[in-house]
Design an enzyme around this catalytic site. Structure first.
Site, mmCIF file in Angstrom:
data_model
loop_
_atom_site.group_PDB
_atom_site.id
_atom_site.type_symbol
_atom_site.label_atom_id
_atom_site.label_comp_id
_atom_site.label_asym_id
_atom_site.label_seq_id
_atom_site.Cartn_x
_atom_site.Cartn_y
_atom_site.Cartn_z
ATOM 1 N N CYS A 133 2.443 -22.576 -9.792
ATOM 2 C CA CYS A 133 2.596 -22.857 -11.220
ATOM 3 C C CYS A 133 2.592 -24.352 -11.476
ATOM 4 C CB CYS A 133 3.882 -22.228 -11.749
ATOM 5 S SG CYS A 133 4.120 -22.542 -13.513
ATOM 6 N N CYS A 136 4.889 -25.559 -14.237
ATOM 7 C CA CYS A 136 6.317 -25.634 -13.873
ATOM 8 C C CYS A 136 6.597 -26.844 -12.987
ATOM 9 C CB CYS A 136 6.759 -24.399 -13.092
ATOM 10 S SG CYS A 136 6.066 -22.844 -13.633
ATOM 11 N N ASP A 137 5.725 -27.097 -12.029
ATOM 12 C CA ASP A 137 6.087 -28.021 -10.945
ATOM 13 C C ASP A 137 5.282 -29.317 -10.908
ATOM 14 O OD1 ASP A 137 7.936 -26.139 -10.046
ATOM 15 O OD2 ASP A 137 6.426 -25.081 -8.874
#
Ligand code: NAP
Length: 309
Positions: A133, A136-137
């Site tokens: 992701c 997200c990261d």
């Protein structure tokens, strides 16, 4: 066991649905599934969930959501639902523990699972440089080169997103032709920070505690070399966790449950779907939570209309 409403899945969609249902005095039972807490339990810091200015670890966020449900009247079961008969109401569900569950209404929030390469070191370094992701990261990879595996729209979209942080993004694709749409290809080719490695597959992830490289094999020349990267991102597709309902609910070609636009209603009355199992576009914790709320409100209103509140 018989329940007014059963929620399948315990990610942000399932737990938000349960929270709303329990506060509406419907005493939902949540079947947590194989990965209690869902995909957030395999990420590290979550910086884009509103309300946590310092960020929060994914597992802790899910623990808090669960506690919030427990404050009200939500029951939890570790059992997994492995069979379902939606042809008549109450719906009949079978669990892996052999229990039969009857439910007047059903909220399906079983999520989607990212596909992995299934390499030993990829699994070991998950959340420590390996991620499925980028949204997200990506932020954690400032000014380091990263690799992105995949040749579809997701791979290119996420590679372009990563260029905001990483010094360069090397897209590693197993063929010499991208699956992605022309507009995404054009954007990626035009971005000087995106490089392509064709006909190549990742065969190992290098690094002790965090990622410091990947070993890549060129499938045409059958030769291997190491790439120095600080992160490995994968975008090789997701599989919605909806197989148990195949043939009973309308789904798209990729197996995502179809919902009526602007609602969580599925093709079967009394069955509602929320989160990634019906969403291959946004796939965020906050959008999943929002759609879980929609499913709970839809279920509550539907039960009320049936005189089952
Ligand atoms: P996808 O289109 O199925 O692409 C998956 C990619 O991963 C393919 O290039 C595939 O290679 C590669 N792949 C699969 N398994 C692999 C493996 N084991 N090892 C190495 N590579 C592997 O999936 P997606 O990109 O997640 O997209 C899913 C759907 O959402 C698509 O319909 C897409 O158009 C849509 N989407 C649209 C947008 C947008 O419009 N902005 C953004 C994201 C997603 P091959 O090409 O060789 O099969």
């Amino acid at each position: 066991m018989a329940a007014r409403v059963v929620v399948l899945g315990s990610g942000p969609a399932g737990l938000t649905a349960a929270l709303y249902l329990s506060r509406a005095n419907l005493a939902p039972t949540v079947y947590e599934g194989l990965q209690p807490g869902g995909q957030l339990t395999i990420t590290t810091e979550v910086d884009n969930f509103p309300g946590f200015p310092e960020g929060i670890m994914g597992p802790e966020l899910m623990e808090r959501m669960k506690k919030q449900c427990e404050r009200f009247d939500t029951a939890f079961s570790w059992d997994e639902v492995v069979g379902a008969d939606l042809t008549e109401r109450p719906f009949r569900l079978q669990t892996s523990g052999g229990e039969e569950v009857l439910a007047d209404a059903l909220v399906i929030a079983t999520g989607a699972s990212a596909r992995w390469l299934n390499l030993e070191n990829e699994q070991r370094l998950m959340g420590r440089g390996v991620s499925a992701c980028a949204t997200c990261d990506g932020f954690f990879f400032q000014n380091v080169p990263v690799a992105m595996v995949g040749g579809g729209d997701s791979a290119l979209e996420e590679a372009l997103f990563l260029t905001k942080f990483a010094s360069k993004v090397i897209v590693i694709h197993r063929r010499d032709e991208l699956r992605a749409s022309k507009i995404m290809r054009d954007r990626a080719f035009a971005n000087p920070k995106v490089e392509f490695l064709w006909d190549s597959v990742v065969v190992d992830v290098l690094g002790k505690d965090t990622v410091d490289g990947v070993r890549v094999r060129n499938v045409k020349q059958d030769e291997e070399h190491d790439l120095e990267v600080g992160g490995l991102f994968l975008a090789i597709g997701h599989d919605p966790n909806a197989k148990v309902f195949a043939g009973q609910l309308d789904m798209d070609d990729n197996g995502y449950i179809l919902t009526e636009p602007g609602s969580s209603r599925t093709s079967v009355e009394g069955v509602f779907a929320a989160g990634d199992v019906q969403d291959h576009t946004y796939k965020q914790a906050i959008t999943a939570a929002g759609s879980g709320c929609m499913a709970a409100l839809d279920a509550e209103r539907w039960l009320e209309a049936q005189g089952l509140e």
